[in-house]
Design a protein around this motif. Structure first.
Motif, short mmCIF file in Angstrom:
data_model
loop_
_atom_site.label_atom_id
_atom_site.label_comp_id
_atom_site.label_asym_id
_atom_site.label_seq_id
_atom_site.Cartn_x
_atom_site.Cartn_y
_atom_site.Cartn_z
N LEU A 10 3.72 11.48 -5.45
CA LEU A 10 3.27 10.48 -4.48
C LEU A 10 2.15 9.64 -5.07
O LEU A 10 2.15 8.40 -4.96
N PHE A 11 1.19 10.30 -5.72
CA PHE A 11 0.09 9.59 -6.37
C PHE A 11 0.61 8.64 -7.45
O PHE A 11 0.21 7.48 -7.53
N ALA A 12 1.54 9.15 -8.27
CA ALA A 12 2.09 8.32 -9.34
C ALA A 12 2.87 7.15 -8.77
O ALA A 12 2.81 6.03 -9.30
N GLY A 13 3.60 7.39 -7.67
CA GLY A 13 4.35 6.30 -7.05
C GLY A 13 3.46 5.22 -6.49
O GLY A 13 3.75 4.02 -6.63
N ILE A 14 2.36 5.63 -5.86
CA ILE A 14 1.41 4.64 -5.32
C ILE A 14 0.80 3.82 -6.46
O ILE A 14 0.69 2.59 -6.37
N CYS A 15 0.43 4.50 -7.54
CA CYS A 15 -0.14 3.79 -8.70
C CYS A 15 0.88 2.86 -9.32
O CYS A 15 0.55 1.75 -9.76
N GLY A 16 2.15 3.29 -9.36
CA GLY A 16 3.20 2.44 -9.90
C GLY A 16 3.39 1.19 -9.05
O GLY A 16 3.58 0.09 -9.58
N PHE A 17 3.32 1.35 -7.72
CA PHE A 17 3.46 0.20 -6.82
C PHE A 17 2.32 -0.80 -7.03
O PHE A 17 2.56 -2.00 -7.17
N PHE A 18 1.09 -0.29 -7.07
CA PHE A 18 -0.04 -1.19 -7.29
C PHE A 18 0.00 -1.76 -8.71
O PHE A 18 -0.49 -2.87 -8.95
N GLY A 19 0.59 -1.01 -9.64
CA GLY A 19 0.75 -1.54 -10.99
C GLY A 19 1.62 -2.78 -11.02
O GLY A 19 1.39 -3.70 -11.81
N LEU A 20 2.63 -2.82 -10.14
CA LEU A 20 3.46 -4.03 -10.04
C LEU A 20 2.63 -5.22 -9.60
O LEU A 20 2.78 -6.33 -10.12
N LEU A 21 1.77 -4.99 -8.60
CA LEU A 21 0.92 -6.08 -8.10
C LEU A 21 -0.07 -6.53 -9.18
O LEU A 21 -0.29 -7.73 -9.36
N ILE A 22 -0.65 -5.55 -9.88
CA ILE A 22 -1.57 -5.89 -10.97
C ILE A 22 -0.84 -6.66 -12.06
O ILE A 22 -1.38 -7.59 -12.67
N GLY A 23 0.42 -6.29 -12.29
CA GLY A 23 1.21 -6.99 -13.31
C GLY A 23 1.35 -8.47 -13.00
O GLY A 23 1.36 -9.31 -13.91
N SER A 24 1.47 -8.80 -11.72
CA SER A 24 1.54 -10.21 -11.33
C SER A 24 0.25 -10.93 -11.71
O SER A 24 0.29 -12.07 -12.20
N PHE A 25 -0.88 -10.27 -11.50
CA PHE A 25 -2.16 -10.87 -11.88
C PHE A 25 -2.30 -10.93 -13.40
O PHE A 25 -2.87 -11.89 -13.94
N LEU A 26 -1.77 -9.93 -14.11
CA LEU A 26 -1.85 -9.94 -15.57
C LEU A 26 -1.11 -11.14 -16.15
O LEU A 26 -1.50 -11.69 -17.18
N ASN A 27 -0.02 -11.55 -15.48
CA ASN A 27 0.68 -12.76 -15.92
C ASN A 27 -0.25 -13.97 -15.89
O ASN A 27 -0.21 -14.83 -16.78
N VAL A 28 -1.10 -14.03 -14.87
CA VAL A 28 -2.07 -15.11 -14.77
C VAL A 28 -3.10 -15.02 -15.89
O VAL A 28 -3.44 -16.02 -16.54
N VAL A 29 -3.60 -13.81 -16.14
CA VAL A 29 -4.58 -13.60 -17.20
C VAL A 29 -4.00 -14.01 -18.55
O VAL A 29 -4.63 -14.73 -19.33
N ILE A 30 -2.80 -13.55 -18.83
CA ILE A 30 -2.16 -13.83 -20.12
C ILE A 30 -1.94 -15.32 -20.31
O ILE A 30 -2.13 -15.86 -21.41
N ARG A 31 -1.56 -15.99 -19.25
CA ARG A 31 -1.31 -17.43 -19.33
C ARG A 31 -2.59 -18.24 -19.41
O ARG A 31 -2.69 -19.19 -20.20
N ARG A 32 -3.59 -17.85 -18.62
CA ARG A 32 -4.73 -18.75 -18.45
C ARG A 32 -5.90 -18.51 -19.40
O ARG A 32 -6.62 -19.47 -19.71
#
Length: 284
Positions: A10-32
């Motif tokens: 359950l803990f790993a799944g929650i972290c994986g879900f938030f990791g998806l959201l963080i990944g969206s922000f990482l796209n911004v970081v990588i681009r900008r």
């Protein structure tokens, strides 16, 4: 008392879900971040030339994400990790220009690796800084692939964060080992750089690589640095040769070393201690 396996997943799944959201922000970081550096350099040159600097804000928050082709602002519904890409069939909702497949790949990679890190470390205090370490490594990896740069605004904070995490006692080594790791990490590649330059007259790597290995040392300690250097060198050699053969790239075309350091650093964080102990046990 061992943590229940159901709670671990359950803990790993929650972290994986938030990791998806963080990944969206990482796209911004990588681009900008590279663009921000270019704009700051241009603003410096314009100031010395007496030109009026641009008043438009450009950072990780503003302006809002938009289509590079038509300028359409990305809505919240169009910014759901992976799902939005699939729903839009990989195209802008306004002008139908194809969206790069790398965006959902980075989101998926961030989610998957977040799950792996959380499952490996469990619900411990070390898991949260480990995830932070992971996100820095992902951003630095793709920025280096794109630009062959490892920006100081990411590598230097990563060094200090590693020292602070170990100072707080929620990291992966002692503070003294972390400090020594930061120093040894930097100097080891610095010496290799100058030895190669004196021998060939060419620069074999950039200064950003020194700082990234210094950051890895600050997080994991000096004892794991030989493993990180070995793994990154082997990965770099194998993948580099494969790229030259498959893509017919010339041997003089530079290949970024940062991604291999990042991969080795993540592997060492999760499995390095056990691997080293197993190796030493062979000689006891």
């Amino acid at each position: 008392m061992p943590f229940p396996i159901e709670g671990l997943w359950l803990f790993a799944g929650i972290c994986g879900f938030f990791g998806l959201l963080i990944g969206s922000f990482l796209n911004v970081v990588i681009r900008r971040v590279p663009v921000m550096l270019q704009k700051e350099e241009q603003a410096f040159l314009d100031a010395h030339a007496g030109k009026t600097p641009s008043a438009e804000s450009y950072n990780l928050i503003a302006p809002r994400s938009r289509c590079m082709a038509c300028g359409h602002q990305i809505t919240a519904a169009e910014n759901i990790p992976i799902l939005s890409y699939l729903f839009l069939r990989g195209r802008c909702s306004s002008c139908k220009t194809p969206i790069g497949i790398r965006y959902p790949i980075i989101e998926g990679l961030s989610g998957l690796l977040s799950f792996l890190v959380a499952a490996s470390l469990g619900p411990t205090w070390s898991a949260l800084p480990a995830l932070l370490f992971l996100y820095f490594l992902i951003a630095l990896t793709f920025i280096d692939i794109d630009t062959q740069l490892l920006p100081d605004r990411l590598t230097l904070p990563l060094i200090w964060l590693g020292l602070l995490v170990n100072l707080a006692g929620i990291g992966f080594t002692t503070l003294s080992s972390a400090v020594l790791g930061a120093v040894v990490g930097y100097l080891s590649l610095w010496l290799v750089f100058w030895a190669f330059k004196l021998a060939t007259g060419k620069e074999g790597m950039g200064y950003g690589d020194f700082k990234l290995l210094s950051a890895v040392g600050a997080w994991l300690g000096w004892k794991l640095l030989p493993l990180v250097i070995l793994l990154s060198s082997v990965a770099g050699a194998v993948i580099g040769i494969a790229l030259m053969i498959a893509a017919k790239r010339g041997k003089d075309i530079p290949i970024p070393f940062g991604p291999y350091l990042a991969i080795a650093g993540l592997f060492a964080m999760l499995y390095g201690e056990g691997l080293v102990q197993s190796y030493l046990a062979l000689y006891q």
